[in-house]
Write a protein that holds these residues in place. Structure first.
Motif, PDB file in Angstrom:
ATOM      1  N   GLU A 197       0.830  -1.223   0.021  1.00  0.00           N
ATOM      2  CA  GLU A 197       0.020  -0.109  -0.098  1.00  0.00           C
ATOM      3  C   GLU A 197       0.855   1.161  -0.061  1.00  0.00           C
ATOM      4  O   GLU A 197       1.937   1.104   0.661  1.00  0.00           O
ATOM      5  CB  GLU A 197      -0.840  -0.028   1.256  1.00  0.00           C
ATOM      6  N   LEU A 198       0.540   2.186  -0.708  1.00  0.00           N
ATOM      7  CA  LEU A 198       1.203   3.543  -0.913  1.00  0.00           C
ATOM      8  C   LEU A 198       1.210   4.118   0.606  1.00  0.00           C
ATOM      9  O   LEU A 198       0.230   4.170   1.359  1.00  0.00           O
ATOM     10  CB  LEU A 198       0.716   4.472  -1.767  1.00  0.00           C
ATOM     11  N   GLY A 199       2.272   4.467   0.900  1.00  0.00           N
ATOM     12  CA  GLY A 199       2.638   5.150   2.403  1.00  0.00           C
ATOM     13  C   GLY A 199       3.084   4.016   3.218  1.00  0.00           C
ATOM     14  O   GLY A 199       3.158   4.729   4.672  1.00  0.00           O
ATOM     15  N   LEU A 200       3.130   2.978   3.080  1.00  0.00           N
ATOM     16  CA  LEU A 200       3.653   2.202   4.223  1.00  0.00           C
ATOM     17  C   LEU A 200       4.817   1.313   3.850  1.00  0.00           C
ATOM     18  O   LEU A 200       5.230   0.797   2.628  1.00  0.00           O
ATOM     19  CB  LEU A 200       2.458   1.041   4.241  1.00  0.00           C
ATOM     20  N   ARG A 201       5.770   1.103   4.847  1.00  0.00           N
ATOM     21  CA  ARG A 201       7.126   0.610   4.739  1.00  0.00           C
ATOM     22  C   ARG A 201       7.074  -0.352   5.888  1.00  0.00           C
ATOM     23  O   ARG A 201       6.394   0.002   6.905  1.00  0.00           O
ATOM     24  CB  ARG A 201       8.435   1.568   4.800  1.00  0.00           C
ATOM     25  N   SER A 202       7.668  -1.527   5.785  1.00  0.00           N
ATOM     26  CA  SER A 202       7.642  -2.651   6.868  1.00  0.00           C
ATOM     27  C   SER A 202       8.927  -3.413   6.699  1.00  0.00           C
ATOM     28  O   SER A 202       9.565  -3.327   5.816  1.00  0.00           O
ATOM     29  CB  SER A 202       6.623  -3.599   6.823  1.00  0.00           C
ATOM     30  N   LEU A 203       9.242  -3.882   8.108  1.00  0.00           N
ATOM     31  CA  LEU A 203      10.584  -4.477   8.179  1.00  0.00           C
ATOM     32  C   LEU A 203      10.156  -5.907   9.057  1.00  0.00           C
ATOM     33  O   LEU A 203       9.379  -5.756  10.043  1.00  0.00           O
ATOM     34  CB  LEU A 203      11.427  -3.706   9.016  1.00  0.00           C
ATOM     35  N   ALA A 204      10.375  -6.909   8.562  1.00  0.00           N
ATOM     36  CA  ALA A 204      10.244  -8.233   9.224  1.00  0.00           C
ATOM     37  C   ALA A 204      11.539  -9.097   9.477  1.00  0.00           C
ATOM     38  O   ALA A 204      12.304  -9.013   8.727  1.00  0.00           O
ATOM     39  CB  ALA A 204       8.997  -8.985   8.320  1.00  0.00           C
ATOM     40  N   VAL A 205      11.339  -9.866  10.372  1.00  0.00           N
ATOM     41  CA  VAL A 205      12.211 -10.949  10.845  1.00  0.00           C
ATOM     42  C   VAL A 205      11.633 -12.211  10.866  1.00  0.00           C
ATOM     43  O   VAL A 205      10.464 -12.323  11.387  1.00  0.00           O
ATOM     44  CB  VAL A 205      13.210 -10.602  12.138  1.00  0.00           C
ATOM     45  N   PRO A 206      12.249 -13.566  10.843  1.00  0.00           N
ATOM     46  CA  PRO A 206      11.567 -14.800  11.041  1.00  0.00           C
ATOM     47  C   PRO A 206      11.772 -14.983  12.404  1.00  0.00           C
ATOM     48  O   PRO A 206      12.509 -14.606  13.368  1.00  0.00           O
ATOM     49  CB  PRO A 206      12.610 -15.635  10.410  1.00  0.00           C
ATOM     50  N   LEU A 207      10.653 -15.926  13.001  1.00  0.00           N
ATOM     51  CA  LEU A 207      10.664 -16.426  14.450  1.00  0.00           C
ATOM     52  C   LEU A 207      11.016 -17.849  14.410  1.00  0.00           C
ATOM     53  O   LEU A 207      10.270 -18.719  13.816  1.00  0.00           O
ATOM     54  CB  LEU A 207       9.467 -16.071  15.184  1.00  0.00           C
ATOM     55  N   TRP A 208      12.072 -17.853  15.175  1.00  0.00           N
ATOM     56  CA  TRP A 208      12.475 -19.311  15.130  1.00  0.00           C
ATOM     57  C   TRP A 208      12.126 -20.102  16.576  1.00  0.00           C
ATOM     58  O   TRP A 208      11.770 -19.514  17.471  1.00  0.00           O
ATOM     59  CB  TRP A 208      13.997 -19.625  15.063  1.00  0.00           C
ATOM     60  N   ASN A 209      11.663 -21.564  16.701  1.00  0.00           N
ATOM     61  CA  ASN A 209      11.537 -22.116  17.738  1.00  0.00           C
ATOM     62  C   ASN A 209      12.922 -22.779  18.258  1.00  0.00           C
ATOM     63  O   ASN A 209      13.914 -22.554  17.868  1.00  0.00           O
ATOM     64  CB  ASN A 209      10.537 -23.075  17.687  1.00  0.00           C
ATOM     65  N   ALA A 210      12.655 -23.489  19.557  1.00  0.00           N
ATOM     66  CA  ALA A 210      13.984 -23.828  19.885  1.00  0.00           C
ATOM     67  C   ALA A 210      14.659 -25.029  19.404  1.00  0.00           C
ATOM     68  O   ALA A 210      15.774 -25.148  19.510  1.00  0.00           O
ATOM     69  CB  ALA A 210      13.513 -24.325  21.458  1.00  0.00           C
ATOM     70  N   HIS A 211      13.979 -25.417  18.341  1.00  0.00           N
ATOM     71  CA  HIS A 211      14.556 -26.408  17.485  1.00  0.00           C
ATOM     72  C   HIS A 211      15.255 -25.893  16.298  1.00  0.00           C
ATOM     73  O   HIS A 211      15.642 -26.714  15.244  1.00  0.00           O
ATOM     74  CB  HIS A 211      13.629 -27.581  17.121  1.00  0.00           C
ATOM     75  N   GLY A 212      15.146 -24.631  15.961  1.00  0.00           N
ATOM     76  CA  GLY A 212      15.758 -24.016  14.913  1.00  0.00           C
ATOM     77  C   GLY A 212      14.854 -23.886  13.796  1.00  0.00           C
ATOM     78  O   GLY A 212      15.359 -23.702  12.651  1.00  0.00           O
ATOM     79  N   ARG A 213      13.611 -23.853  13.805  1.00  0.00           N
ATOM     80  CA  ARG A 213      12.724 -24.037  12.880  1.00  0.00           C
ATOM     81  C   ARG A 213      11.636 -22.811  12.534  1.00  0.00           C
ATOM     82  O   ARG A 213      11.414 -22.316  13.939  1.00  0.00           O
ATOM     83  CB  ARG A 213      11.686 -25.180  12.641  1.00  0.00           C
ATOM     84  N   VAL A 214      11.655 -22.100  11.622  1.00  0.00           N
ATOM     85  CA  VAL A 214      10.905 -20.798  11.399  1.00  0.00           C
ATOM     86  C   VAL A 214       9.128 -21.210  11.541  1.00  0.00           C
ATOM     87  O   VAL A 214       8.943 -21.859  10.730  1.00  0.00           O
ATOM     88  CB  VAL A 214      11.244 -20.042   9.976  1.00  0.00           C
ATOM     89  N   VAL A 215       8.666 -20.562  12.462  1.00  0.00           N
ATOM     90  CA  VAL A 215       7.540 -21.014  12.851  1.00  0.00           C
ATOM     91  C   VAL A 215       6.412 -19.768  12.596  1.00  0.00           C
ATOM     92  O   VAL A 215       5.246 -19.875  12.627  1.00  0.00           O
ATOM     93  CB  VAL A 215       7.146 -21.153  14.137  1.00  0.00           C
TER      94      VAL A 215
END
Length: 252
Positions: A197-215
């Motif tokens: 959408e115009l006017g929106l910027r965003s930043l994201a990171v993955p969330l890992w669990n304790a076993h190293g898998r992105v959840v």
């Protein structure tokens, strides 16, 4: 595979009618629902009138709209998910700390589904809440989640996606989107500059669990007048990474 005798076709049709309503098309006629679901008009009409009779939809004589009662079908399940329960306090604290809205989502086919959100201010024209959906290919959380997949699987999702541009900044070529996903994988985070959408910027990171898998994925969204795309990571990435590391110790 469910045995045919155990499959309730009418229930499946009703759920399909509910799923036809989206943020971009909240008001639908019988003909539009029939087209969106592949049902004949008579079946679509019966499903819609049943939803209206049960209080799940309003009807003005031409258009149907879902009522807040429909949230009973999904909010309970979302609220009961351990992941949503675990991340909400972290989101609340992060949002207060950085002064921006924050969210957590998961990947569902070609879309992301919001599990939890802490809103500081509204930066999108549509209201986001748990259960909201957005395309994965053009969102920061979507690209983070796609980057966690094997390359062939991520490309298959991109090729199945509706790549119709949402703004003049939207990427529409699968190869270009895949290049951004590879860059996301290398960087460990994704920045989106007004592609959703115009006017929106965003930043994201993955969330890992304790076993190293992105959840899941964690993001913050800011108005384009506040920060340039290049400023997002220096301003907000350290705080997101602290939450990422903290949740990695508690997510299972």
């Amino acid at each position: 595979m469910v045995n045919k005798t155990d499959f309730i076709a009418s229930l499946a049709k009703g759920l399909g009618v509910i799923e036809a309503f989206r943020a971009e098309r909240p008001r639908l006629s019988i003909a539009e629902v029939a087209e969106a679901t592949g049902l004949d008009r008579a079946t679509a009409r019966r499903c819609l009138l049943t939803l209206h009779e049960l209080g799940y939809a309003d009807y003005d004589g031409k258009f149907f709209t879902l009522t807040p009662r429909i949230l009973r079908l999904g909010m309970g399940a979302l609220a009961a998910m351990p992941l949503a329960q675990l991340v909400q306090p972290w989101l609340d604290q992060l949002s207060e700390q950085i002064g921006q809205s924050t969210s957590v989502s998961i990947l569902d086919g070609t879309e992301i589904v919001y599990l939890a959100r802490a809103a500081q201010r509204r930066v999108m024209s549509i209201g986001l809440m748990p259960g909201s959906r957005l395309p994965a290919h053009c969102t920061s959380m979507g690209r983070v989640l796609l980057a966690a997949l094997p390359e062939p699987e991520a490309r298959a999702i991109i090729e199945q996606s509706d790549l119709t541009p949402r703004t003049a900044y939207s990427l529409t070529a699968p190869d270009e989107i895949m290049a951004r996903i590879r860059q996301t994988r290398a960087d460990g985070h994704a920045v989106i500059d007004q592609e959703v959408e115009l006017g929106l910027r965003s930043l994201a990171v993955p969330l890992w669990n304790a076993h190293g898998r992105v959840v899941a994925a964690l993001n913050t969204g800011v108005a384009a007048v506040q920060s340039s795309a290049g400023e997002l990571a220096p301003l907000y990435l350290p705080a997101l990474l602290r939450v990422q590391e903290g949740l990695r110790r508690v997510l299972r």
